[in-house]
Design a protein around this motif. Structure first.
Motif: not given
Length: 270
Positions: A134-139, A141-142, A145
């Protein structure tokens, strides 16, 4: 919801702090849907020794806070009882009446009120592997972006090709690459020292200039440089076929008239 409940509680404490009462006072702070509700506050200035409040603990969990006259728990004498209910099941519950004791004397607190409570949703516990994913997915995404913002910034970054010595209104058409390979992306740029009607040139107008490239998107930009203003409309294009491309002067609409650009030639190679 919690802010509203806290406000009601604060008002209850503030407006009644200096008002002595011969009978206990109570307020039902909320009867709305809530996962956690300040459901009841009881006050008695003579002091509260204990309260019998026969809540069905199979349905509702209770937390009790006992406060002194200043709304704190510092002094031994408690005059407020604050009840916070958490539902164990989704339920509409009729609060029973309570009985308060003070100095060996009992007082009835009639309630017979309904509260609507919702059972809190349990947080989803992720395994260490899922948490890392999940953290990797958020990273990711950032990063995407940021890359998107950086790409848009670079697309709109234009170095003016207008001479600083020009003292008349000029429209200059140019490409940021003069020799391209098939599948290369490039920009066709129309630049002026005059704020012009940028809607007078559309993506379709540019795409119809040649079948050797496609127009993917357009953008507009204004740049201020040492007191000078430069106005742009640019088109992001993709080279599709090899050959020379000659762009004849385009007529750009201004407030008073149409002004022609220069002509421009560039090449696409295999």
């Amino acid at each position: 919801m919690k802010n509203r409940i806290t406000l009601l509680l604060s008002l209850f404490l503030t407006f009644n702090v200096f008002c002595q009462t011969d009978e206990p006072k109570s307020i039902l702070a909320s009867k709305f849907y809530s996962f956690e509700t300040f459901a009841l506050v009881v006050r008695f200035d003579k002091g509260i020794d204990s309260i019998n409040f026969p809540i069905d603990t199979k349905l509702i969990e209770i937390q009790i806070k006992k406060l002194d006259i200043n709304g704190k728990d510092l002094s031994p004498k408690k005059v407020y009882y604050e009840y916070r209910f958490t539902a164990k099941v989704d339920t509409t519950y009729k609060l029973p009446s309570a009985k308060l004791w003070s100095n060996n004397k009992s007082y009835k607190i009639p309630l017979e009120e309904y509260v609507i409570l919702k059972k809190p949703q349990k947080p989803i516990k992720l395994s260490k592997t899922d948490s890392i994913k999940m953290v990797e997915k958020e990273d990711v995404g950032k990063i995407k972006k940021y890359e998107g913002s950086e790409k848009a910034r670079l697309e709109g970054k234009i170095e003016s090709r207008l001479s600083k010595n020009i003292n008349k209104s000029v429209f200059l058409l140019w490409t940021d690459k003069n020799i391209l390979k098939i599948n290369d992306r490039f920009r066709i740029i129309i630049e002026s020292n005059l704020d012009f009607d940028k809607t007078s040139i559309s993506m379709e107008d540019i795409e119809n200039l040649s079948k050797k490239f496609n127009v993917e998107k357009s953008g507009m930009s204004t740049i201020y440089d040492n007191g000078m203003e430069h106005y742009y409309i640019y088109f992001i294009c993709k080279a599709m076929e090899s050959g020379n491309i000659d762009i004849k002067p385009l007529k750009i609409k201004t407030q008073n008239k149409k002004i022609e650009t220069n002509k421009w030639t560039f090449k696409i190679v295999d």
